[in-house]
Design a protein around this motif. Structure first.
Motif, mmCIF file in Angstrom:
data_model
loop_
_atom_site.group_PDB
_atom_site.id
_atom_site.type_symbol
_atom_site.label_atom_id
_atom_site.label_comp_id
_atom_site.label_asym_id
_atom_site.label_seq_id
_atom_site.Cartn_x
_atom_site.Cartn_y
_atom_site.Cartn_z
ATOM 1 N N ARG A 81 20.642 59.744 32.733
ATOM 2 C CA ARG A 81 19.258 59.275 32.591
ATOM 3 C C ARG A 81 18.927 59.185 31.104
ATOM 4 N N THR A 82 18.791 57.978 30.616
ATOM 5 C CA THR A 82 18.516 57.750 29.201
ATOM 6 C C THR A 82 17.221 56.950 29.057
ATOM 7 N N ALA A 83 16.687 56.938 27.837
ATOM 8 C CA ALA A 83 15.450 56.189 27.579
ATOM 9 C C ALA A 83 15.634 54.714 27.869
ATOM 10 N N ARG A 85 17.526 53.343 30.085
ATOM 11 C CA ARG A 85 17.652 53.080 31.521
ATOM 12 C C ARG A 85 16.431 53.505 32.328
ATOM 13 N N GLU A 86 15.517 54.208 31.701
ATOM 14 C CA GLU A 86 14.426 54.856 32.425
ATOM 15 C C GLU A 86 13.683 53.903 33.360
ATOM 16 N N ASP A 87 13.367 52.719 32.904
ATOM 17 C CA ASP A 87 12.558 51.795 33.695
ATOM 18 C C ASP A 87 13.387 50.896 34.611
ATOM 19 N N TRP A 91 14.714 57.375 39.900
ATOM 20 C CA TRP A 91 15.572 58.538 39.699
ATOM 21 C C TRP A 91 15.344 59.511 40.847
#
Length: 262
Positions: A81-83, A85-87, A91
């Protein structure tokens, strides 16, 4: 079954796809050629709790990310989970947590005081998994990403002297060094990049809120069950037998580092 062998009739019959990238010992092929491992068993338990019985398929990260971008109802694990990929995903539930770091050779560092990517020598050659999010991090920092399709290949490039540094993780080093013939005694951490958590996630484009909530509820229910606790105890015992004693479970996450006392 491989991802490329799914025809249109199969995809029509199975609206939900469940995809993983093989990363032993959390996801790997068993002796029958089926995906197995801790993460696979965890996801199977969540799917069963949700009343979904879909086959888990293995594919390279590049293919997985393309499928999840284009299609609805694509479940992916274990995805960092990275910034960036967040949107792009919903999750669902955390799986593992690891310390991502840059490594070098003890014999060459000579008391180096590097503490981030910007302080590294210009245009450093850094080994990393192809299409892993760290590949883009390396490029954005002005360095050269030297990739391989497997972590074994990445580590071997580093050990062979083809690169200056290795962008991996503490737990990953422990695991992959057990699967290759070369010694890892000269590897040392230069600096920690971030503490990262991987997840079971589902593609955002076109996926219904109902499915997302069903999966989240199922994950909470399964992780609160005695079946989950038995599964965790089994795999932690397996990890210890593989000389990975640092791993422990906390808050429904397998953490690839020593447990804090107190």
């Amino acid at each position: 079954m491989s991802l490329g062998e799914i025809d249109s009739s199969q995809s029509a019959a199975n609206q939900i796809w469940v995809l993983t990238h093989l990363e032993p010992p959390f996801s790997l092929y068993d002796e029958r050629g089926n995906p197995s491992g801790y993460a696979v068993e965890l996801v199977k338990g969540i799917l069963t709790e949700a009343g979904l019985r879909q086959q888990i398929l293995a594919a390279p990260w590049q293919r997985i990310l393309v499928e999840s971008e284009l299609k609805a109802d694509v479940l992916v694990f274990s995805l960092a989970r990275t910034a960036e990929r967040e949107d792009n995903f919903h999750w669902i539930s955390p799986i593992t947590q690891n310390a991502y770091a840059v490594f070098g050779r003890k014999s060459l560092l000579h008391n180096s005081k590097i503490s981030n990517l910007e302080q590294m020598p210009a245009h450093s050659r850094i080994a990393v998994l192809a299409k892993d999010f760290r590949e883009q991090v390396i490029i954005d920092a002005g360095h050269i990403a030297v990739t391989s399709s497997t972590w074994q290949g990445v580590l071997q490039k580093f050990l062979a002297g083809e690169v200056d540094y290795l962008f991996f993780s503490d737990g990953g080093i422990d695991i992959i060094c057990l699967t290759i013939d070369e010694p890892c005694t000269d590897i040392t951490r230069v600096f920690q990049y971030q503490l990262a958590t991987t997840y079971l996630a589902v593609s955002k484009h076109g996926t219904s809120a109902q499915l997302v909530e069903k999966l989240k509820s199922a994950a909470l229910a399964f992780k609160g069950s005695t079946q989950y606790q038995a599964m965790v105890e089994h795999w932690l015992t397996e990890f210890k037998q593989l000389n990975m004693p640092k791993m422990h479970e906390e808050d429904g996450i397998i953490k690839l580092r020593a447990q804090k006392n107190g």
